[in-house]
Motif scaffolding. Structure first.
Motif, mmCIF file in Angstrom:
data_model
loop_
_atom_site.group_PDB
_atom_site.id
_atom_site.type_symbol
_atom_site.label_atom_id
_atom_site.label_comp_id
_atom_site.label_asym_id
_atom_site.label_seq_id
_atom_site.Cartn_x
_atom_site.Cartn_y
_atom_site.Cartn_z
ATOM 1 N N SER A 281 0.836 -1.185 0.000
ATOM 2 C CA SER A 281 0.000 0.000 0.000
ATOM 3 C C SER A 281 0.871 1.235 0.000
ATOM 4 O O SER A 281 1.820 1.347 0.769
ATOM 5 N N THR A 282 0.575 2.180 -0.898
ATOM 6 C CA THR A 282 1.327 3.430 -0.931
ATOM 7 C C THR A 282 1.234 4.134 0.406
ATOM 8 O O THR A 282 2.193 4.736 0.885
ATOM 9 N N ALA A 283 0.055 4.077 1.031
ATOM 10 C CA ALA A 283 -0.156 4.754 2.298
ATOM 11 C C ALA A 283 0.737 4.198 3.392
ATOM 12 O O ALA A 283 1.105 4.905 4.326
ATOM 13 N N GLN A 284 1.140 2.924 3.294
ATOM 14 C CA GLN A 284 1.954 2.302 4.318
ATOM 15 C C GLN A 284 3.428 2.641 4.156
ATOM 16 O O GLN A 284 4.208 2.414 5.067
ATOM 17 N N THR A 285 3.821 3.179 3.002
ATOM 18 C CA THR A 285 5.229 3.412 2.741
ATOM 19 C C THR A 285 5.565 4.896 2.663
ATOM 20 O O THR A 285 6.651 5.263 2.263
ATOM 21 N N ARG A 286 4.668 5.755 3.091
ATOM 22 C CA ARG A 286 4.846 7.197 2.976
ATOM 23 C C ARG A 286 4.871 7.842 4.360
ATOM 24 O O ARG A 286 4.245 7.367 5.289
ATOM 25 N N GLU A 287 5.604 8.923 4.489
ATOM 26 C CA GLU A 287 5.580 9.672 5.734
ATOM 27 C C GLU A 287 4.164 10.184 6.006
ATOM 28 O O GLU A 287 3.374 10.377 5.093
ATOM 29 N N THR A 288 3.855 10.457 7.285
ATOM 30 C CA THR A 288 2.480 10.787 7.653
ATOM 31 C C THR A 288 2.216 12.285 7.751
ATOM 32 O O THR A 288 1.149 12.684 8.194
ATOM 33 N N GLY A 289 3.151 13.146 7.368
ATOM 34 C CA GLY A 289 2.903 14.579 7.392
ATOM 35 C C GLY A 289 1.860 14.978 6.373
ATOM 36 O O GLY A 289 1.451 14.181 5.522
ATOM 37 N N THR A 290 1.426 16.249 6.447
ATOM 38 C CA THR A 290 0.368 16.725 5.551
ATOM 39 C C THR A 290 0.744 16.561 4.087
ATOM 40 O O THR A 290 -0.050 16.058 3.275
ATOM 41 N N LEU A 291 1.967 16.975 3.733
ATOM 42 C CA LEU A 291 2.395 16.844 2.345
ATOM 43 C C LEU A 291 2.460 15.376 1.941
ATOM 44 O O LEU A 291 2.048 15.002 0.834
ATOM 45 N N GLY A 292 2.963 14.543 2.836
ATOM 46 C CA GLY A 292 3.032 13.121 2.539
ATOM 47 C C GLY A 292 1.668 12.531 2.277
ATOM 48 O O GLY A 292 1.491 11.710 1.372
ATOM 49 N N LYS A 293 0.662 12.946 3.067
ATOM 50 C CA LYS A 293 -0.697 12.428 2.872
ATOM 51 C C LYS A 293 -1.279 12.879 1.537
ATOM 52 O O LYS A 293 -1.964 12.113 0.858
ATOM 53 N N LEU A 294 -0.994 14.128 1.167
ATOM 54 C CA LEU A 294 -1.474 14.617 -0.126
ATOM 55 C C LEU A 294 -0.811 13.861 -1.275
ATOM 56 O O LEU A 294 -1.465 13.531 -2.269
ATOM 57 N N MET A 295 0.479 13.568 -1.117
ATOM 58 C CA MET A 295 1.183 12.830 -2.163
ATOM 59 C C MET A 295 0.638 11.413 -2.294
ATOM 60 O O MET A 295 0.575 10.862 -3.395
ATOM 61 N N VAL A 296 0.238 10.810 -1.163
ATOM 62 C CA VAL A 296 -0.386 9.484 -1.211
ATOM 63 C C VAL A 296 -1.637 9.535 -2.078
ATOM 64 O O VAL A 296 -1.859 8.664 -2.933
ATOM 65 N N LEU A 297 -2.454 10.548 -1.887
ATOM 66 C CA LEU A 297 -3.700 10.668 -2.652
ATOM 67 C C LEU A 297 -3.404 10.869 -4.135
ATOM 68 O O LEU A 297 -4.064 10.260 -4.991
ATOM 69 N N LEU A 298 -2.425 11.711 -4.448
ATOM 70 C CA LEU A 298 -2.063 11.923 -5.847
ATOM 71 C C LEU A 298 -1.528 10.626 -6.465
ATOM 72 O O LEU A 298 -1.848 10.292 -7.606
ATOM 73 N N ASP A 299 -0.718 9.906 -5.710
ATOM 74 C CA ASP A 299 -0.203 8.618 -6.188
ATOM 75 C C ASP A 299 -1.339 7.649 -6.490
ATOM 76 O O ASP A 299 -1.354 6.976 -7.530
ATOM 77 N N LEU A 300 -2.281 7.552 -5.565
ATOM 78 C CA LEU A 300 -3.384 6.604 -5.727
ATOM 79 C C LEU A 300 -4.204 6.911 -6.973
ATOM 80 O O LEU A 300 -4.529 6.022 -7.757
ATOM 81 N N VAL A 301 -4.528 8.179 -7.154
ATOM 82 C CA VAL A 301 -5.399 8.563 -8.272
ATOM 83 C C VAL A 301 -4.661 8.468 -9.599
ATOM 84 O O VAL A 301 -5.206 7.967 -10.588
ATOM 85 N N THR A 302 -3.411 8.931 -9.638
ATOM 86 C CA THR A 302 -2.702 8.956 -10.914
ATOM 87 C C THR A 302 -2.280 7.563 -11.370
ATOM 88 O O THR A 302 -2.128 7.323 -12.572
#
Length: 265
Positions: A7-28
């Motif tokens: 899961s991308t969410a499991q491998t990303r830092e949990t800061g605000t920018l990191g959470k936004l990048m998770v969402l962009l990764d998932l959608v793109t």
């Protein structure tokens, strides 16, 4: 999900920018637009937080929300990607050599860079008789089952290579895919000695390639260039012959990198 099934969410830092990048990764990286419930299940974020973040991304034009409530990459995000691709210095240096190699062989030529456990395709010149394959500019493929990926792995220091292999989760895409670090390491050592790598239908059945590594002097760029095509046209004998022109093209690209990107005097 990333290229190794995590899961991308499991491998990303949990800061605000990191959470936004998770969402962009998932959608793109999704094969089709995602609904809110799809993203909620994948992102592992609270419903309220997720709704606010998606709203911000839509407002900024990074995502689009269609009439059916599905999220897709926004035009602003696509503009960022297009500008980055067009101005990428490595790609611009490599482009004429990619085209020369395609003209000489008639087959598809790729340029990729190693990022973590994946190869990101920076450029692709289609062959004269294109065939459908996974590789597209911007796509990520596992490093352990692609010619460019294995060529790039051959550049890593021994300790870094062992650490990377230890973290891999192998997926058997075809009957020829490496499924253990031991067999992959043996091939990487062989690639390092000979200077080129093969994809023997390891990522996609019916697709073969020969690849050569490319690196910058400071090793901040490690990747490769490959000639790829259908197995019925690309015999292993032919790929061995093409190991010479692909290595020469790689050497020309690296010389261009040295001249244009080296230290300024």
């Amino acid at each position: 999900m990333n290229s190794n099934g995590e899961s991308t969410a499991q491998t990303r830092e949990t800061g605000t920018l990191g959470k936004l990048m998770v969402l962009l990764d998932l959608v793109t990286h999704a094969d089709a637009p995602l609904r809110f419930t799809d993203i909620l299940a994948l992102a592992g974020q609270p419903r309220g937080t997720l709704h606010r973040q998606l709203t911000h991304l839509v407002e900024e034009g990074l995502l689009e929300l269609d009439g059916d409530g599905r999220y897709a990459p926004g035009l602003r995000l696509l503009d960022f990607a297009a500008r980055s691709w067009a101005r990428n210095e490595f790609r611009l240096i490599a482009e004429p050599h990619l085209r020369d190699l395609q003209q000489a062989t008639g087959e598809t030529v790729h340029l990729g860079v190693l990022r973590g456990q994946s190869i990101i395709y920076l450029d692709k010149v289609e062959g004269r008789q294109p065939v459908r394959m996974y590789s597209q500019i911007g796509n990520a493929s596992p490093c352990y089952c692609t010619g460019v990926g294995k060529a790039a792995l051959s550049l890593l220091p021994a300790e870094s290579l062992v650490d990377l292999l230890a973290g891999l989760s192998f997926t058997s895409f075809t009957a020829s895919t490496h499924v253990s670090a031991k067999t992959l390491l043996a091939e990487i050592r062989e690639i390092a000695d000979q200077g080129y790598a093969f994809d023997r239908e390891e990522h996609e059945a019916g697709i073969r390639c020969v690849a050569a590594p490319i690196w910058s002097e400071d090793r901040t760029f490690m990747g490769g260039i490959s000639i790829t095509g259908p197995a019925y046209r690309l015999s292993m004998e032919l790929l061995h012959q093409w190991s010479v022109p692909v290595q020469l093209a790689a050497a020309s690209i690296m010389e261009g990198m040295r001249v244009r990107l080296g230290p300024r005097r």
